[in-house]
Scaffold this motif. Structure first.
Motif, PDB file in Angstrom:
ATOM      1  N   LEU A 157       3.510  32.492  25.695  1.00 37.44           N
ATOM      2  CA  LEU A 157       4.621  32.678  26.633  1.00 37.44           C
ATOM      3  C   LEU A 157       5.379  31.359  26.808  1.00 37.44           C
ATOM      4  N   ALA A 158       6.686  31.482  27.035  1.00 40.82           N
ATOM      5  CA  ALA A 158       7.512  30.289  27.271  1.00 40.82           C
ATOM      6  C   ALA A 158       7.127  29.659  28.607  1.00 40.82           C
ATOM      7  N   ILE A 159       7.326  28.357  28.678  1.00 43.90           N
ATOM      8  CA  ILE A 159       6.941  27.640  29.897  1.00 43.90           C
ATOM      9  C   ILE A 159       7.738  28.146  31.109  1.00 43.90           C
ATOM     10  N   GLU A 160       9.010  28.531  30.874  1.00 41.76           N
ATOM     11  CA  GLU A 160       9.841  29.060  31.961  1.00 41.76           C
ATOM     12  C   GLU A 160       9.247  30.361  32.512  1.00 41.76           C
ATOM     13  N   VAL A 161       8.699  31.162  31.612  1.00 39.20           N
ATOM     14  CA  VAL A 161       8.109  32.439  32.044  1.00 39.20           C
ATOM     15  C   VAL A 161       6.860  32.172  32.886  1.00 39.20           C
ATOM     16  N   LEU A 162       6.049  31.234  32.439  1.00 38.28           N
ATOM     17  CA  LEU A 162       4.821  30.923  33.187  1.00 38.28           C
ATOM     18  C   LEU A 162       5.145  30.344  34.568  1.00 38.28           C
ATOM     19  N   SER A 163       6.140  29.466  34.593  1.00 35.12           N
ATOM     20  CA  SER A 163       6.521  28.858  35.872  1.00 35.12           C
ATOM     21  C   SER A 163       7.090  29.911  36.821  1.00 35.12           C
ATOM     22  N   SER A 164       7.916  30.798  36.273  1.00 39.59           N
ATOM     23  CA  SER A 164       8.470  31.879  37.106  1.00 39.59           C
ATOM     24  C   SER A 164       7.367  32.818  37.578  1.00 39.59           C
ATOM     25  N   TYR A 165       6.374  33.005  36.734  1.00 39.82           N
ATOM     26  CA  TYR A 165       5.228  33.836  37.121  1.00 39.82           C
ATOM     27  C   TYR A 165       4.522  33.227  38.336  1.00 39.82           C
ATOM     28  N   LEU A 166       4.345  31.904  38.316  1.00 39.24           N
ATOM     29  CA  LEU A 166       3.702  31.240  39.454  1.00 39.24           C
ATOM     30  C   LEU A 166       4.533  31.402  40.725  1.00 39.24           C
ATOM     31  N   ASP A 167       5.843  31.393  40.555  1.00 42.08           N
ATOM     32  CA  ASP A 167       6.727  31.507  41.724  1.00 42.08           C
ATOM     33  C   ASP A 167       7.027  32.965  42.087  1.00 42.08           C
TER      34      ASP A 167
ATOM     35  N   VAL B 111       3.290  39.937  31.275  1.00 45.77           N
ATOM     36  CA  VAL B 111       2.735  38.578  31.358  1.00 45.77           C
ATOM     37  C   VAL B 111       1.260  38.635  31.735  1.00 45.77           C
ATOM     38  N   GLU B 112       0.942  39.466  32.694  1.00 40.65           N
ATOM     39  CA  GLU B 112      -0.459  39.564  33.122  1.00 40.65           C
ATOM     40  C   GLU B 112      -1.350  40.080  31.979  1.00 40.65           C
ATOM     41  N   GLU B 113      -0.809  41.024  31.218  1.00 39.60           N
ATOM     42  CA  GLU B 113      -1.571  41.524  30.065  1.00 39.60           C
ATOM     43  C   GLU B 113      -1.799  40.410  29.051  1.00 39.60           C
ATOM     44  N   HIS B 114      -0.723  39.614  28.853  1.00 40.14           N
ATOM     45  CA  HIS B 114      -0.852  38.525  27.870  1.00 40.14           C
ATOM     46  C   HIS B 114      -1.842  37.467  28.350  1.00 40.14           C
ATOM     47  N   LEU B 115      -1.749  37.103  29.608  1.00 41.98           N
ATOM     48  CA  LEU B 115      -2.647  36.069  30.143  1.00 41.98           C
ATOM     49  C   LEU B 115      -4.113  36.531  30.080  1.00 41.98           C
ATOM     50  N   ALA B 116      -4.327  37.794  30.233  1.00 39.86           N
ATOM     51  CA  ALA B 116      -5.702  38.310  30.187  1.00 39.86           C
ATOM     52  C   ALA B 116      -6.314  38.123  28.807  1.00 39.86           C
TER      53      ALA B 116
ATOM     54  N   ARG C  33      -2.516  26.776  30.277  1.00 36.65           N
ATOM     55  CA  ARG C  33      -1.216  26.157  30.568  1.00 36.65           C
ATOM     56  C   ARG C  33      -0.719  26.564  31.956  1.00 36.65           C
ATOM     57  N   THR C  34      -0.966  27.792  32.291  1.00 38.61           N
ATOM     58  CA  THR C  34      -0.574  28.270  33.628  1.00 38.61           C
ATOM     59  C   THR C  34      -1.356  27.528  34.705  1.00 38.61           C
ATOM     60  N   ASP C  35      -2.639  27.334  34.466  1.00 41.14           N
ATOM     61  CA  ASP C  35      -3.462  26.595  35.433  1.00 41.14           C
ATOM     62  C   ASP C  35      -2.957  25.161  35.589  1.00 41.14           C
TER      63      ASP C  35
ATOM     64  N   VAL D 261      18.076  26.064  37.011  1.00 42.60           N
ATOM     65  CA  VAL D 261      17.047  25.734  38.007  1.00 42.60           C
ATOM     66  C   VAL D 261      15.672  26.143  37.488  1.00 42.60           C
ATOM     67  N   ARG D 262      15.587  27.379  36.978  1.00 39.74           N
ATOM     68  CA  ARG D 262      14.303  27.892  36.478  1.00 39.74           C
ATOM     69  C   ARG D 262      13.766  26.980  35.368  1.00 39.74           C
ATOM     70  N   SER D 263      14.660  26.600  34.482  1.00 40.20           N
ATOM     71  CA  SER D 263      14.261  25.768  33.356  1.00 40.20           C
ATOM     72  C   SER D 263      13.808  24.376  33.815  1.00 40.20           C
ATOM     73  N   ARG D 264      14.561  23.798  34.742  1.00 42.78           N
ATOM     74  CA  ARG D 264      14.201  22.443  35.195  1.00 42.78           C
ATOM     75  C   ARG D 264      12.873  22.432  35.947  1.00 42.78           C
ATOM     76  N   ILE D 265      12.660  23.442  36.761  1.00 42.31           N
ATOM     77  CA  ILE D 265      11.385  23.499  37.498  1.00 42.31           C
ATOM     78  C   ILE D 265      10.223  23.627  36.503  1.00 42.31           C
ATOM     79  N   ALA D 266      10.391  24.522  35.542  1.00 40.00           N
ATOM     80  CA  ALA D 266       9.306  24.755  34.589  1.00 40.00           C
ATOM     81  C   ALA D 266       9.019  23.509  33.762  1.00 40.00           C
ATOM     82  N   ARG D 267      10.058  22.910  33.248  1.00 34.79           N
ATOM     83  CA  ARG D 267       9.853  21.730  32.400  1.00 34.79           C
ATOM     84  C   ARG D 267       9.377  20.533  33.220  1.00 34.79           C
TER      85      ARG D 267
END
Lengths: 224, 155
Positions: free
Chosen positions: A5-15, A26-31, A39-41, B136-142
């Motif tokens: 998964l892209a880092i943006e997707v993981l970060s958005s998942y956390l938020d 995403v949850e299926e993939h993380l499992a 990376r999510t951790d 914003v989403r991209s900057r937070i993630a990176r």
């Protein structure tokens, strides 16, 4: 879905910013993906480390410092504020003071230059000669306005032994009771020793007078 | 709130005080320009970030925070019940996070701080930074990813 998964997707998942269908994917993939879980951790730990930073009490003097600065700013001259706006950014004090000094000096030089230029172009002298008694002008002061001279001026200058004679237009109702007269001073200049500044066929004399006394002002001009 | 954001952006107390002071002066000076199109908090945070960035430009590079700033930071926090050992660990942790934040590019640091320290929404952050939601989403993630890498490298 790609391998990781892209880092943006993981970060958005956390938020919790993912839509329901995407969240399920995403949850299926993380499992099933240890790398993405790790990376999510890591992202979660980084986020928590910032969240755990504590709020800091501002210094007690901050409010007073702000008030003092605002008061000082209030004392700054309007010209400084104007310069600041023109510059589009805040000018620091070390820059502002010399800049203002230069502007003021340039202004003074320009003013003196313009004044000298004006004096030279007019080639005139203006001097208060003194008080004089009024004669004809006062008597004719109430005449209706006319383009033609409606008064003659005959004045004795106090302390002098000569007489000025001229004619001009008296406008009734003027608060300062002003009359412009044209005085022929050629004769007077020759006979009375007035400063000789070359040919002057006529001299415009502006006479300002109050109730009883004339204040006579010569304005000699090269203009006809 | 302004002082805290200034501290986190600058990484040291002296700059934080100057930035906070400059922010309040600008708020006072330009309050008439505030049209209410965003929240007052958003507007003030935007000024804070502008003040911080102009200060960093003047300094050409950010002043590095020092360990005594971390201790001073702990002195100013609300929790005064720490044991000496706990305090030492806390100082180390604060210093690690601050150093890591310090190494982030400014636009990542701003986004991460507004999200994780100030707990702002993506929409509010977009308004403060004047960028789109995707940015914003991209900057937070990176920013978080870089922060993670720096913290792991240190540990």
């Amino acid at each position: 879905m790609s391998r990781h998964l892209a880092i943006e997707v993981l970060s958005s998942y956390l938020d919790e910013k993912l839509s329901a269908p995407k969240l399920r994917l995403v949850e299926e993939h993380l499992a099933s993906c240890a790398d993405c879980r790790e990376r999510t951790d890591g992202l979660r730990a980084a986020s928590r480390s910032v969240k755990r930073l504590e709020q800091i009490a501002p210094p007690e003097t901050l409010g007073l410092d702000v008030q003092r600065t605002i008061r000082l700013e209030g004392r700054r001259s309007e010209s400084a504020m104007w310069l600041e706006q023109v510059a589009g950014r805040r000018l620091s004090q070390p820059v502002l003071v010399p800049l203002l000094a230069i502007v003021l000096a340039l202004g003074a030089i320009l003013y003196l230059f313009a004044f000298a230029l004006e004096q030279r172009s007019r080639r005139s002298t203006r001097m208060v000669v003194g008080s004089a008694s009024m004669s004809t002008a006062e008597r004719n002061g109430g005449n209706p306005p006319s383009d033609r001279p409606n008064s003659r001026l005959l004045t004795h200058i106090e302390g002098a032994d000569f007489v000025l004679e001229g004619e001009g237009l008296v406008t009734p109702g003027l608060a300062d009771k002003q009359v412009d007269v044209v005085v022929d001073l050629r004769k007077e200049a020759a006979e009375r020793g007035l400063p000789d500044e070359g040919p002057r066929p006529t001299t415009r004399a502006r006479v300002l007078f109050g109730a009883k006394v004339l204040d006579l002002v010569y304005e000699e001009s090269s203009a006809p | 709130m302004v002082f805290n954001l200034a501290w986190r952006l600058s990484g040291n107390r002296a700059d934080a005080e100057d930035i906070a002071q400059e922010t309040f002066v600008r708020v006072f000076r330009h309050l008439g320009r505030f049209k209410g199109q965003s929240s007052l908090k958003t507007w003030i945070f935007r000024i804070t970030i502008n003040c911080a960035n102009s200060r960093f430009r003047q300094q050409s590079r950010r002043r590095k925070g020092r360990i005594d700033d971390s201790e001073a930071e702990l002195e100013r926090t609300a929790d005064t019940r720490r044991t000496p050992e706990g305090k030492a660990v806390a100082v180390d942790l604060v210093d690690a996070v601050r150093t890591a934040l310090d190494r982030l590019p400014p636009h990542y640091r701003e986004a991460v701080l507004l999200r994780d320290f100030e707990d702002m929404t993506y929409e509010e952050i977009a308004a403060v930074l004047g960028v789109r939601l995707g940015t914003v989403r991209s900057r937070i993630a990176r920013g978080r990813d870089r922060l993670r890498a720096i913290l792991e490298e240190r540990s």
